[in-house]
Design a protein around this motif. Structure first.
Motif, PDB file in Angstrom:
ATOM      1  N   ASN A  84       0.808  -1.225   0.000  1.00 15.37           N
ATOM      2  CA  ASN A  84       0.000   0.000   0.000  1.00 15.37           C
ATOM      3  C   ASN A  84       0.840   1.274   0.000  1.00 15.37           C
ATOM      4  O   ASN A  84       0.590   2.211   0.753  1.00 15.37           O
ATOM      5  CB  ASN A  84      -0.963   0.026   1.189  1.00 15.37           C
ATOM      6  N   VAL A  85       1.852   1.286  -0.853  1.00 19.50           N
ATOM      7  CA  VAL A  85       2.729   2.453  -0.945  1.00 19.50           C
ATOM      8  C   VAL A  85       1.996   3.630  -1.613  1.00 19.50           C
ATOM      9  O   VAL A  85       2.132   4.779  -1.211  1.00 19.50           O
ATOM     10  CB  VAL A  85       4.004   2.095  -1.746  1.00 19.50           C
ATOM     11  N   PHE A  86       1.206   3.290  -2.641  1.00 19.22           N
ATOM     12  CA  PHE A  86       0.607   4.359  -3.463  1.00 19.22           C
ATOM     13  C   PHE A  86      -0.820   4.689  -3.050  1.00 19.22           C
ATOM     14  O   PHE A  86      -1.534   3.848  -2.498  1.00 19.22           O
ATOM     15  CB  PHE A  86       0.602   3.922  -4.940  1.00 19.22           C
ATOM     16  N   ARG A  87      -1.207   5.904  -3.357  1.00 28.67           N
ATOM     17  CA  ARG A  87      -2.614   6.298  -3.196  1.00 28.67           C
ATOM     18  C   ARG A  87      -2.867   7.543  -4.040  1.00 28.67           C
ATOM     19  O   ARG A  87      -1.928   8.226  -4.463  1.00 28.67           O
ATOM     20  CB  ARG A  87      -2.917   6.563  -1.741  1.00 28.67           C
ATOM     21  N   PHE A  88      -4.143   7.803  -4.306  1.00 23.57           N
ATOM     22  CA  PHE A  88      -4.489   9.042  -5.003  1.00 23.57           C
ATOM     23  C   PHE A  88      -4.404  10.206  -4.036  1.00 23.57           C
ATOM     24  O   PHE A  88      -4.726  10.073  -2.861  1.00 23.57           O
ATOM     25  CB  PHE A  88      -5.910   8.970  -5.594  1.00 23.57           C
ATOM     26  N   ASP A  89      -3.973  11.342  -4.555  1.00 17.52           N
ATOM     27  CA  ASP A  89      -3.813  12.504  -3.682  1.00 17.52           C
ATOM     28  C   ASP A  89      -3.917  13.761  -4.534  1.00 17.52           C
ATOM     29  O   ASP A  89      -3.920  13.681  -5.761  1.00 17.52           O
ATOM     30  CB  ASP A  89      -2.443  12.443  -2.992  1.00 17.52           C
ATOM     31  N   GLN A  90      -3.974  14.898  -3.899  1.00 15.93           N
ATOM     32  CA  GLN A  90      -3.940  16.132  -4.681  1.00 15.93           C
ATOM     33  C   GLN A  90      -2.514  16.676  -4.652  1.00 15.93           C
ATOM     34  O   GLN A  90      -1.797  16.542  -3.672  1.00 15.93           O
ATOM     35  CB  GLN A  90      -4.975  17.135  -4.171  1.00 15.93           C
ATOM     36  N   ARG A  91      -2.102  17.290  -5.758  1.00 16.33           N
ATOM     37  CA  ARG A  91      -0.682  17.535  -5.965  1.00 16.33           C
ATOM     38  C   ARG A  91      -0.057  18.472  -4.941  1.00 16.33           C
ATOM     39  O   ARG A  91       1.157  18.496  -4.767  1.00 16.33           O
ATOM     40  CB  ARG A  91      -0.433  18.063  -7.377  1.00 16.33           C
ATOM     41  N   PHE A  92      -0.863  19.276  -4.255  1.00 12.48           N
ATOM     42  CA  PHE A  92      -0.282  20.255  -3.332  1.00 12.48           C
ATOM     43  C   PHE A  92      -0.097  19.717  -1.920  1.00 12.48           C
ATOM     44  O   PHE A  92       0.381  20.412  -1.039  1.00 12.48           O
ATOM     45  CB  PHE A  92      -1.144  21.527  -3.314  1.00 12.48           C
ATOM     46  N   ASN A  93      -0.510  18.448  -1.712  1.00 13.16           N
ATOM     47  CA  ASN A  93      -0.292  17.839  -0.408  1.00 13.16           C
ATOM     48  C   ASN A  93       1.213  17.686  -0.173  1.00 13.16           C
ATOM     49  O   ASN A  93       1.924  17.119  -0.986  1.00 13.16           O
ATOM     50  CB  ASN A  93      -0.980  16.472  -0.363  1.00 13.16           C
ATOM     51  N   THR A  94       1.675  18.206   0.929  1.00 10.62           N
ATOM     52  CA  THR A  94       3.133  18.249   1.143  1.00 10.62           C
ATOM     53  C   THR A  94       3.660  17.166   2.063  1.00 10.62           C
ATOM     54  O   THR A  94       4.863  17.033   2.244  1.00 10.62           O
ATOM     55  CB  THR A  94       3.540  19.612   1.713  1.00 10.62           C
TER      56      THR A  94
END
Lengths: 303, 278
Positions: A275-285
């Motif tokens: 579970n390394v990957f997930r969807f996110d919004q690009r500005f999440n730091t």
């Protein structure tokens, strides 16, 4: 380290269960076939929800959608379109700016089903060949199609564009277009791995340029858990996009996959047993997570 | 250093090779696109379609016009057809245009490849009906048919019947259909309705159907009417040498003698000496 690749997906199924390990694939196929089905409801059952095809459509007589790539060719050919087409393009552009440009490739375009099938068969049959096209080729093809529209004053590319031919054929009647479908399939299967969608298709190239700043991204958020099984690289249609995000921790590169050629297909999310990957919004730091993991990588990459 | 310069060279060679291939392909496609503009004569564009050269740039091949055509007249060109791939057309002999008053196909077009300012379907010019074969058209053989005349949606204007003498029988008339370009929309109902096995009247694209007089040509009678009089030399009043007192009517009975009057005097000598000073 590549031991897992020979049994692609086994670990993920064991860790998460079959459904969870195919979650995004199932959703993508539902999206692709669902869109086609909506177009076919009219001609097949007389239920007219969506008219037209993927180049330009009208939904429930109120929602116009128009492909910006084809309309750009029209503009370059010297024709100023009606407002309705421009409205349709604006809606489509806004959507892909939010969802990711190449979401078109992996969630909408029916050709993707053909090329994915070829890739799957290639894997099953163990076909390996070294015919390598440059992934840059698609941008040259894109440029060529645009110049051609301007020079000839007609949509020259649309005379042979496999993408629109297949889409139109599925909605308006196949005719000889099966030759085109078979051609793409065989090309991807035998000539060049992921040759069409990943190397040549100017539609994909256009959408990757369009979505180069898009909001929705896949993130290797938990990259510290990566056990180097390499399955994500094997399954990814554009594996070059993963490397900086997944392996960039010690180079101060954030975990967000920002390469515009990522198609947001979510295959890496499905296949990863950790579970390394997930969807996110690009500005999440990832300030919080980075600290949790005790990493010292630079934060605020996206800002 | 040498290694990086090698890599750089390889990169440049690769990109040049790819660009060359793509450019060559584009060149071929460009030539093919010119060829694809030659629309076959029997393929008619929907109402309001721009000129073929503009149309192939403006039409995005979405098929919305096809979907909004209530009579399934329009279809999208598929692979293997001679019409530019994906563009809408119809074959009048198979299914003609029914000339809907609200012109839904034009309204559906998102790009204006079908001209949105076309408001009256009678103003559409999809083509022009032409009697292509007088030898097989039975009207020219003196038989009564008039199907094209009667089926025409712009009846009595786009096609009229011209009555001519039937020289074969010597006593009957020929009812010759005549197409008028100022009213014919090119809908194709006449071609569809033609009773022959192969239609003698066909709708052709305008550029094939119409001739054009040389720009330098001036028709004397038109110029005279426009100017209100002869532009070259003043018209001479024509002099007729008619017997005294007589008139001549061109469209009437010809030579007319003055009523109750005879040119001949009671005295035959007067007649004999006519013209000599008395």
């Amino acid at each position: 380290m590549a031991a897992g690749v020979s049994q692609l997906g086994k670990d993920a199924i064991k860790a998460k269960g079959w459904l969870k390990a195919h979650q995004w694939l199932l959703l993508r196929r539902t999206s692709q076939f669902g869109i086609l089905f909506l177009f076919l409801l009219g001609p097949w059952f007389g239920v007219w929800i969506v008219q037209g095809n993927l180049v330009s459509s009208m939904t429930l007589d109120v929602l116009p959608l128009t492909d910006p790539y084809v309309l750009l060719q029209t503009l370059l050919s010297g024709h100023l379109p009606e407002t309705i087409a421009v409205t349709g393009v604006v809606i489509v552009v806004v959507f892909y700016l939010l969802a990711g440009g190449r979401v078109y490739c992996s969630w909408v375009c029916p050709v993707n089903v053909i090329t994915d099938t070829a890739e799957w068969l290639r894997y099953k049959l163990g076909i390996k060949n070294a015919q390598t096209l440059s992934r840059r080729t698609r941008y040259l093809v894109l440029g060529m199609t645009l110049i051609l529209a301007a020079v000839t004053g007609s949509l020259a590319w649309e005379l042979i564009s496999p993408v629109t031919i297949v889409q139109r054929a599925l909605i308006f009647g196949v005719g000889y277009a099966w030759v085109m479908m078979l051609g793409i399939f065989l090309f991807d299967l035998l000539v060049s791995r992921r040759g069409w969608s990943g190397h040549l298709c100017p539609v994909g190239a256009f959408y990757s340029v369009l979505g180069s700043c898009s909001l929705l991204r896949v993130s290797a958020a938990a990259r510290d858990k990566c056990d180097d099984c390499m399955e994500c690289f094997a399954i990814c249609p554009e594996p070059q996009v993963i490397t900086p995000a997944l392996k960039g921790a010690n180079k101060n590169i954030g975990p967000m996959i920002k390469d515009s050629n990522c198609t947001n297909c979510g295959r890496c999310i499905d296949i990863c047993s950790k579970n390394v990957f997930r969807f996110d919004q690009r500005f999440n730091t990832y300030v919080a997570q980075q600290h949790q993991a005790g990493l010292t990588s630079k934060v605020g990459e996206g800002l | 250093m040498a290694q990086s310069s090698n890599a750089r060279r390889k990169f440049l060679v690769d990109i040049a090779r790819t660009a060359g291939g793509v450019a060559l392909f584009g060149l071929g496609l460009g030539l093919y696109s010119r060829q694809s503009r030659s629309l076959p004569a029997q393929a008619l564009r929907p109402p309001g379609a721009l000129d073929e050269a503009d149309f192939t740039g403006a039409c995005i091949r979405c098929g919305l016009c096809v979907r909004d055509c209530p009579y399934d007249t329009l279809k999208l060109a598929n692979i293997g057809e001679a019409v530019a791939l994906g563009t809408p057309y119809f074959d009048a002999r198979a299914v003609p245009c029914e000339m809907c008053e609200d012109i839904p196909c034009v309204k559906a077009c998102p790009t204006g490849a079908l001209y949105h300012q076309l408001e009256k379907i009678d103003d559409a010019r999809m083509g022009l009906a032409v009697i292509v074969d007088q030898e097989s058209c039975i009207a020219f053989q003196g038989l009564r048919c008039e199907v094209c005349f009667n089926i025409c949606p712009v009846r009595g204007k786009a096609i009229t019947l011209d009555m001519q003498h039937n020289a074969r029988t010597g006593k009957h008339a020929l009812f010759i259909p005549v197409v008028h370009s100022d009213a014919c929309t090119g809908c194709g109902k006449c071609e569809h309705g033609c009773i022959l096995d192969e239609a003698a009247i066909k709708v052709l694209p305008l550029q094939l159907a119409r001739g054009e007089l040389g720009k330098h040509y001036r028709l004397g009678w038109d110029e005279k009417r426009k100017a209100g009089g002869s532009l070259v030399t003043p018209d001479q009043q024509h002099q007729y040498n008619l017997p005294e007192g007589m008139r001549y009517e061109y469209e009437g009975e010809g030579l007319i003698a003055p009523e109750n009057e005879t040119p001949f005097s009671d005295n035959p000598l007067d007649t004999l000496n006519k013209g000599f000073d008395k």
